[in-house]
Design an enzyme around this catalytic site. Structure first.
Site, PDB file in Angstrom:
ATOM      1  CE1 TYR A  56       9.410   6.339 -11.135  1.00 10.40           C
ATOM      2  CE2 TYR A  56       9.227   4.316 -12.384  1.00 10.40           C
ATOM      3  CZ  TYR A  56       8.686   5.235 -11.513  1.00 10.40           C
ATOM      4  OH  TYR A  56       7.410   5.042 -11.009  1.00 10.40           O
ATOM      5  CG  HIS A 130       4.555   9.992 -12.445  1.00  9.18           C
ATOM      6  ND1 HIS A 130       5.853   9.752 -12.802  1.00  9.18           N
ATOM      7  CD2 HIS A 130       4.341   9.218 -11.366  1.00  9.18           C
ATOM      8  CE1 HIS A 130       6.381   8.860 -11.970  1.00  9.18           C
ATOM      9  NE2 HIS A 130       5.483   8.529 -11.095  1.00  9.18           N
ATOM     10  CG  LEU A 211       5.983  -5.940  -2.397  1.00 12.52           C
ATOM     11  CD1 LEU A 211       7.343  -6.395  -2.891  1.00 12.52           C
ATOM     12  CD2 LEU A 211       5.156  -7.152  -1.980  1.00 12.52           C
ATOM     13  N   GLY A 214       8.733  -2.623   0.477  1.00 12.59           N
ATOM     14  CA  GLY A 214       9.587  -3.669   1.058  1.00 12.59           C
ATOM     15  C   GLY A 214       9.764  -3.525   2.554  1.00 12.59           C
ATOM     16  CG  PHE A 216       5.822  -6.059   5.617  1.00 10.76           C
ATOM     17  CD1 PHE A 216       5.274  -5.711   6.848  1.00 10.76           C
ATOM     18  CD2 PHE A 216       5.148  -5.694   4.464  1.00 10.76           C
ATOM     19  CE1 PHE A 216       4.078  -5.019   6.922  1.00 10.76           C
ATOM     20  CE2 PHE A 216       3.946  -5.005   4.528  1.00 10.76           C
ATOM     21  CZ  PHE A 216       3.410  -4.664   5.763  1.00 10.76           C
TER      22      PHE A 216
HETATM   23  N1  LIG Z   1       2.974   6.093  -9.779  1.00 10.66           N
HETATM   24  C1  LIG Z   1       3.827   6.402  -8.838  1.00 10.66           C
HETATM   25  O1  LIG Z   1       3.858   7.524  -8.330  1.00 10.66           O
HETATM   26  C2  LIG Z   1       4.795   5.354  -8.350  1.00 10.66           C
HETATM   27  C3  LIG Z   1       5.479   5.543  -7.140  1.00 10.66           C
HETATM   28  C4  LIG Z   1       6.360   4.535  -6.709  1.00 10.66           C
HETATM   29  C5  LIG Z   1       6.520   3.390  -7.471  1.00 10.66           C
HETATM   30  N2  LIG Z   1       5.848   3.238  -8.659  1.00 10.66           N
HETATM   31  C6  LIG Z   1       5.992   2.019  -9.488  1.00 10.66           C
HETATM   32  O2  LIG Z   1       5.562   0.905  -8.701  1.00 10.66           O
HETATM   33  C7  LIG Z   1       6.579  -0.078  -8.661  1.00 10.66           C
HETATM   34  C8  LIG Z   1       6.530  -0.826  -7.341  1.00 10.66           C
HETATM   35  O3  LIG Z   1       6.621   0.052  -6.248  1.00 10.66           O
HETATM   36  P1  LIG Z   1       7.923   0.186  -5.337  1.00 10.66           P
HETATM   37  O4  LIG Z   1       9.072  -0.412  -6.040  1.00 10.66           O
HETATM   38  O5  LIG Z   1       7.977   1.619  -4.923  1.00 10.66           O
HETATM   39  O6  LIG Z   1       7.569  -0.582  -4.009  1.00 10.66           O
HETATM   40  P2  LIG Z   1       7.256  -2.107  -3.621  1.00 10.66           P
HETATM   41  O7  LIG Z   1       6.972  -2.891  -4.829  1.00 10.66           O
HETATM   42  O8  LIG Z   1       6.231  -2.035  -2.567  1.00 10.66           O
HETATM   43  O9  LIG Z   1       8.616  -2.546  -2.923  1.00 10.66           O
HETATM   44  C9  LIG Z   1       9.865  -2.536  -3.556  1.00 10.66           C
HETATM   45  C10 LIG Z   1      10.905  -2.854  -2.534  1.00 10.66           C
HETATM   46  O10 LIG Z   1      10.638  -4.149  -2.008  1.00 10.66           O
HETATM   47  C11 LIG Z   1      11.767  -4.997  -2.183  1.00 10.66           C
HETATM   48  N3  LIG Z   1      11.231  -6.321  -2.543  1.00 10.66           N
HETATM   49  C12 LIG Z   1      10.554  -6.686  -3.661  1.00 10.66           C
HETATM   50  N4  LIG Z   1      10.205  -7.976  -3.610  1.00 10.66           N
HETATM   51  C13 LIG Z   1      10.677  -8.462  -2.434  1.00 10.66           C
HETATM   52  C14 LIG Z   1      10.664  -9.727  -1.821  1.00 10.66           C
HETATM   53  N5  LIG Z   1      10.062 -10.765  -2.408  1.00 10.66           N
HETATM   54  N6  LIG Z   1      11.261  -9.859  -0.621  1.00 10.66           N
HETATM   55  C15 LIG Z   1      11.870  -8.815  -0.013  1.00 10.66           C
HETATM   56  N7  LIG Z   1      11.909  -7.588  -0.550  1.00 10.66           N
HETATM   57  C16 LIG Z   1      11.325  -7.406  -1.757  1.00 10.66           C
HETATM   58  C17 LIG Z   1      12.569  -4.371  -3.309  1.00 10.66           C
HETATM   59  O11 LIG Z   1      13.927  -4.735  -3.155  1.00 10.66           O
HETATM   60  P3  LIG Z   1      15.018  -4.637  -4.341  1.00 10.66           P
HETATM   61  O12 LIG Z   1      14.941  -3.221  -4.844  1.00 10.66           O
HETATM   62  O13 LIG Z   1      16.265  -4.925  -3.618  1.00 10.66           O
HETATM   63  O14 LIG Z   1      14.675  -5.633  -5.360  1.00 10.66           O
HETATM   64  C18 LIG Z   1      12.322  -2.890  -3.057  1.00 10.66           C
HETATM   65  O15 LIG Z   1      13.168  -2.424  -2.043  1.00 10.66           O
HETATM   66  C19 LIG Z   1       7.874   0.726  -8.906  1.00 10.66           C
HETATM   67  O16 LIG Z   1       8.919  -0.108  -9.364  1.00 10.66           O
HETATM   68  C20 LIG Z   1       7.413   1.730  -9.922  1.00 10.66           C
HETATM   69  O17 LIG Z   1       7.439   1.164 -11.232  1.00 10.66           O
HETATM   70  C21 LIG Z   1       4.975   4.206  -9.085  1.00 10.66           C
END
Ligand SMILES: NC(=O)c1ccc[n+]([C@@H]2O[C@H](COP(=O)([O-])OP(=O)(O)OC[C@H]3O[C@@H](n4cnc5c(N)ncnc54)[C@H](OP(=O)(O)O)[C@@H]3O)[C@@H](O)[C@H]2O)c1
Length: 333
Positions: A56, A130, A211, A214, A216
């Site tokens: 990251y 990963h 989510l 994000g 939705f």
């Molecule tokens: N293992 C893997 O390959 C892999 C891949 C992807 C992610 N990850 C990990 O999983 C974590 C979570 O996944 P993700 O960040 O990809 O997706 P997510 O949690 O599904 O969604 C994150 C997005 O949703 C927004 N968001 C969060 N809470 C919200 C709320 N209450 N209302 C409106 N929008 C909201 C965030 O906005 P803001 O950014 O503006 O806060 C961001 O744009 C990552 O941070 C990472 O650590 C792992």
């Protein structure tokens, strides 16, 4: 804060963790001050399971987190990951042409020391591969990870986006504590074979992107995403799926509103509702969203709520793949 058990370890973790990726990378401009405040708030509110990865922003996310992690080491359970590398050393996302995956034992030995240095800690609580490297036997990768446990550099082992077969092979080499894979209202491909396998083996599921990134709340903002925004590369934000996904988001948000919550909270509640052995890690860099996500742990979904959600999803099937074609080759291996 509600707590859930991590695998067979006896470790209690907050029912939702904190995904830290977006604080440095992938989803729009970074704001270090806001991110640091969000980390402190998470600590205050009992969110003790933080997720990062060495890729990251090419290590910058680990460095950012260390600023709050180090003075609070005993209160935080830290997970990081290794394996994605950049050909020219230039940070990018997993599907970019210059990014490749390396699950070799030689690389793992170097990667762990680099993560420990950036995090400024002696031991990583949960260390994930990963991805599963298609060119390296999973036994070699996990064998090298097991050596890190023996060396006291890592406490528990995890895999990300592994197939049921790889999980079984890996678990014979060393107990696997967690599987981190994408799982949400819009991504359920692990449900058929992988989820039953990890349940049989006592492995916790850590859903990432719970989510649906994000979608939705942000699908109507796609025209404002910057050029380096990772979501621009995702089929679900492409023209051919936009109308479907805007309508889907609208109906999910409307149903959520009828229950007095937000669509993102409903989506998170759905994931939490799938079992006590599941600890999602919604990602945010904002205190407001963190608080909303924590509040979602209190939402009770009835059978009729779940039916309504399913019927909305059925109405809009054209959601698109969760990753670009290149990235899809590296999942569930
Ligand atoms: N293992 C893997 O390959 C892999 C891949 C992807 C992610 N990850 C990990 O999983 C974590 C979570 O996944 P993700 O960040 O990809 O997706 P997510 O949690 O599904 O969604 C994150 C997005 O949703 C927004 N968001 C969060 N809470 C919200 C709320 N209450 N209302 C409106 N929008 C909201 C965030 O906005 P803001 O950014 O503006 O806060 C961001 O744009 C990552 O941070 C990472 O650590 C792992």
């Amino acid at each position: 804060m509600k707590f859930r058990k991590l695998g067979n370890t006896g470790q209690q973790l907050s029912a939702i963790g904190l995904g830290c990726m977006g604080m440095s990378f992938a989803y729009g401009p970074a704001d270090e001050q806001e991110s640091i405040s969000t980390l402190h708030k998470a600590l205050d509110l009992g969110v003790n399971f933080w997720d990062t990865a060495d890729m990251y922003a090419n290590g910058e996310n680990e460095k950012l987190i260390s600023k709050v992690l180090v003075p609070n080491r005993d209160k935080i359970f830290i997970a990081t990951k290794f394996g994605f590398r950049f050909k020219d050393g230039k940070a990018s996302h997993s599907g970019a042409p210059g990014t490749y995956f390396d699950g070799s034992s030689e690389w793992i030995k170097q990667a762990v020391d680099q993560s420990l240095q950036r995090l400024k800690i002696d031991e990583i609580d949960l260390y994930y591969a990963h991805r599963i490297d298609p060119n390296v036997p999973v036994e070699e990768t996990v064998g090298a990870m097991a050596d890190l446990v023996k060396a006291g550099k890592v406490k528990y082992l995890g895999l990300s986006e592994a197939s049921a077969e790889s999980i079984r092979k890996a678990n014979k080499i060393h107990p696997i504590t967690a599987l981190q894979s994408e799982y949400s209202l819009l991504t359920k491909d692990i449900g058929k074979e992988i989820l039953p396998t990890i349940r049989e083996l006592g492995i916790t599921l850590v859903p990432y992107s719970p989510l649906a990134r994000g979608l939705f709340s942000n699908i109507n903002e796609v025209q404002n995403f910057g050029d380096d925004d990772f979501r621009k590369s995702l089929p679900r934000y492409q023209q051919e799926n936009l109308e479907n996904n805007k309508n889907l988001a609208q109906e999910i948000n409307d149903f959520a509103a009828s229950k007095g919550v937000k669509g993102t909270q409903l989506a998170l509640a759905w994931v939490l509702n799938q079992g006590e052995d599941i600890i999602p890690i919604p990602g945010t860099k904002r205190i407001k969203y963190l608080e909303e996500n924590i509040a979602a742990t209190q939402i009770e979904l009835s059978a009729s709520d779940v039916e309504t959600i399913d019927s909305i999803l059925k109405k809009y099937p054209n959601i698109g793949e969760r990753y670009s074609e290149g990235s899809m080759k590296l999942v569930n291996n």
